[in-house]
Design an enzyme around this catalytic site. Structure first.
Site, PDB file in Angstrom:
ATOM      1  N   LYS A 142     -12.489  17.171  -7.431  1.00  0.00           N
ATOM      2  CA  LYS A 142     -11.080  16.724  -7.506  1.00  0.00           C
ATOM      3  C   LYS A 142     -10.726  16.285  -8.792  1.00  0.00           C
ATOM      4  O   LYS A 142     -11.568  15.801  -9.754  1.00  0.00           O
ATOM      5  CB  LYS A 142     -11.500  15.234  -6.400  1.00  0.00           C
ATOM      6  CG  LYS A 142      -9.907  14.545  -6.246  1.00  0.00           C
ATOM      7  CD  LYS A 142     -10.319  13.330  -5.183  1.00  0.00           C
ATOM      8  CE  LYS A 142      -9.185  12.773  -4.789  1.00  0.00           C
ATOM      9  NZ  LYS A 142      -9.260  11.564  -3.819  1.00  0.00           N
ATOM     10  N   SER A 199      -6.442  11.554   0.068  1.00  0.00           N
ATOM     11  CA  SER A 199      -6.295  12.227  -1.004  1.00  0.00           C
ATOM     12  C   SER A 199      -6.902  13.293  -1.343  1.00  0.00           C
ATOM     13  O   SER A 199      -6.345  14.191  -2.386  1.00  0.00           O
ATOM     14  CB  SER A 199      -6.059  11.181  -2.074  1.00  0.00           C
ATOM     15  OG  SER A 199      -7.266  10.544  -2.600  1.00  0.00           O
ATOM     16  N   SER A 221     -10.326   8.718   2.143  1.00  0.00           N
ATOM     17  CA  SER A 221      -9.868   9.874   1.673  1.00  0.00           C
ATOM     18  C   SER A 221     -10.598  11.042   1.533  1.00  0.00           C
ATOM     19  O   SER A 221     -10.363  12.338   0.988  1.00  0.00           O
ATOM     20  CB  SER A 221      -9.432   9.656   0.080  1.00  0.00           C
ATOM     21  OG  SER A 221      -8.411   8.633   0.011  1.00  0.00           O
TER      22      SER A 221
END
Length: 466
Positions: free
Chosen positions: A66, A141, A165
């Site tokens: 990420k 996210s 997330s």
């Protein structure tokens, strides 16, 4: 052999059945096939000339990070245009550990800006579309990370989980999402959102694959003041359990959409038929009603504190101005999106002189009540099973028109962050050709038990090698 796609690949590489060059060419084709989903911010050039296969099971595994994980010499944006050209001078501990394991970083994944949203639609690098259905969200996210795993582009991906997330997007894409006990994975070098809630975790196709990766990254780190020690051999000790006692929240199924409710109840029925006990526990739903509000208050206050230094002056993009105040205002107004601004305004509001005691301190007290609640649900049982979402992945249209509303089935995942519990999502079925998952939680530092329960349930519900 345990149900591990990563270990199977490693053994085939060692035997010469497959080779790394062919795998990489296949990877490049897969990357091209999902280009329109906006899952990647920065592709990482892979040099195979000096690559040597080692005995580490992650050796030669393709993985993604990420893009809130700092990588020395590789751009790290946090999905913000303020950091569009930021190249860190140091690496996050988790990146160093994975590099030491000889895993191959292929890309930095898209996310909601600074991980502040739950849709994957709040990135200036493009809205992340669900690889299974482009009309739907991938969830956030960690949207880019979960897309790359679900599409088979990478063997595993690293995400961050502040409220849900990793685990909720895993439900939407039919993969496994693991959030460890608080502090087991170092957050050093990871752009924060809310430090008391943030966890770094793993997304993979199988529970056993998450366990393999967790063995490498769950290491004590003196550079992270919240880091915890735990002796573990997650993969080697992984086993299917007998006579499990699994708690569920009585009535939570009413918070799930009708067709997804059938999947949830069917999963419970299969677990019972496999010889395990489902223990229904009553709880105060009025207290569960407070989860979302408490999360917003605490996370927004901590987020505001973390990004107070993001002015664009010491580092990052700078649009200029006449003085410090105007430069800071111009940079934040230009580079922070609407969602980030909204959360920072809320954080400033609840910590003002008039609201600090009545709102912020009160929210922290309610958080303690919620921690006590989830710990009580875990008394006298092996684990707590909850829905991973109230439905399959919502459509982008329903999110933008604000006609998709969260319920207790969505908010309950946050309990794992409040209490720092190990928590893992596994698939349990499909509706309308879209996956849906369930989530398992155990007491803090019972990560091995969490893996064992998830591995057992994965087998019951049909998790097999591909």
């Amino acid at each position: 052999m345990k149900r591990s796609l990563i270990l199977k690949k490693h053994q085939e590489l060692k035997s010469g059945k497959i080779n790394i060059s062919d795998l990489y060419h296949s990877y490049l084709k897969k990357i091209e096939s999902i280009k329109d989903t906006n899952s990647i911010i920065t592709p990482v050039e892979v040099n195979l000339k000096d690559f040597k296969l080692t005995d580490n099971p992650l050796s030669a595994c393709f993985y993604s990070l990420k893009d809130n994980v700092s990588t020395k010499g590789i751009r790290t944006t946090g999905a913000s245009k303020m950091l569009e050209n930021y190249v860190p001078p140091y690496s996050a501990t988790i990146y160093e550990l994975l590099q030491n394991s000889n895993a191959i970083l292929t890309s930095k994944c898209n996310l909601d800006q600074f991980a502040m949203a739950g849709t994957g639609l709040e990135s200036p690098y493009g809205e992340v579309l669900n690889v299974l259905d482009h009309s739907r969200i991938a969830g956030g996210s960690s949207s880019g990370s979960v897309n790359l795993v679900a599409s088979g582009v990478v063997d595993f991906a690293i995400g961050s989980d502040t409220g849900d997330s990793i685990r909720r997007p895993a439900s939407f894409l039919g993969v496994v999402g693991y959030k460890p006990s608080y502090g087991l994975v170092s957050r050093y070098g990871v752009l924060p959102y809310a430090p008391s809630l943030d966890h770094i975790g793993v997304i993979a196709k199988r529970v056993s694959d998450c366990a393999l990766v967790a063995d490498q990254i769950c290491q004590f780190d003196p550079k992270d003041y919240t880091s915890q020690k735990l002796n573990h051999h997650f993969f080697d000790d992984l086993k299917e359990l007998k006579n499990m006692r699994i708690a569920v929240i009585r009535g939570i199924e009413d918070a799930i959409a009708p067709n997804e409710r059938k999947l949830y109840l069917n999963a419970l029925d299969k677990i019972k038929k496999a010889g395990h006990t489902i223990v229904e526990k009553s709880t105060d739903f009025s207290l569960l009603d407070s989860i979302g509000v408490v999360y917003q208050v605490i996370s927004n206050v901590e987020g505001l504190s973390c990004y107070g230094s993001f002015t664009g002056i010491p580092f990052g993009e700078n649009v200029g101005g006449n003085d410090y105040e105007s430069i800071t205002f111009n940079n934040r107004n230009t580079f922070f999106n609407r969602q980030v601004k909204k959360r920072f305004i809320m954080g400033a509001y609840v910590t003002s002189d008039t609201n600090f005691e009545s709102v912020y301190i009160h929210a922290k007290k309610v958080r303690t009540l919620l921690i006590n609640l989830v710990n009580s649900l875990l008394d006298d049982v092996d684990g707590l099973l909850i829905p991973s979402a109230s439905s399959i992945a919502p459509t982008i249209e329903s999110i933008k028109k604000d006609i998709h509303h969260c319920s207790h089935a969505d908010d309950c995942l946050i309990l794992g962050n409040f209490a720092g519990l190990p928590s893992i999502t596994v698939p349990c079925g499909e509706y309308n050709n879209m996956p849906y998952g369930i989530n398992i939680n155990c007491k803090q530092k019972e990560d091995q038990k969490t893996f064992d329960i998830a591995y057992t349930i994965e087998g019951i519900l049909g998790g097999k090698n591909e």
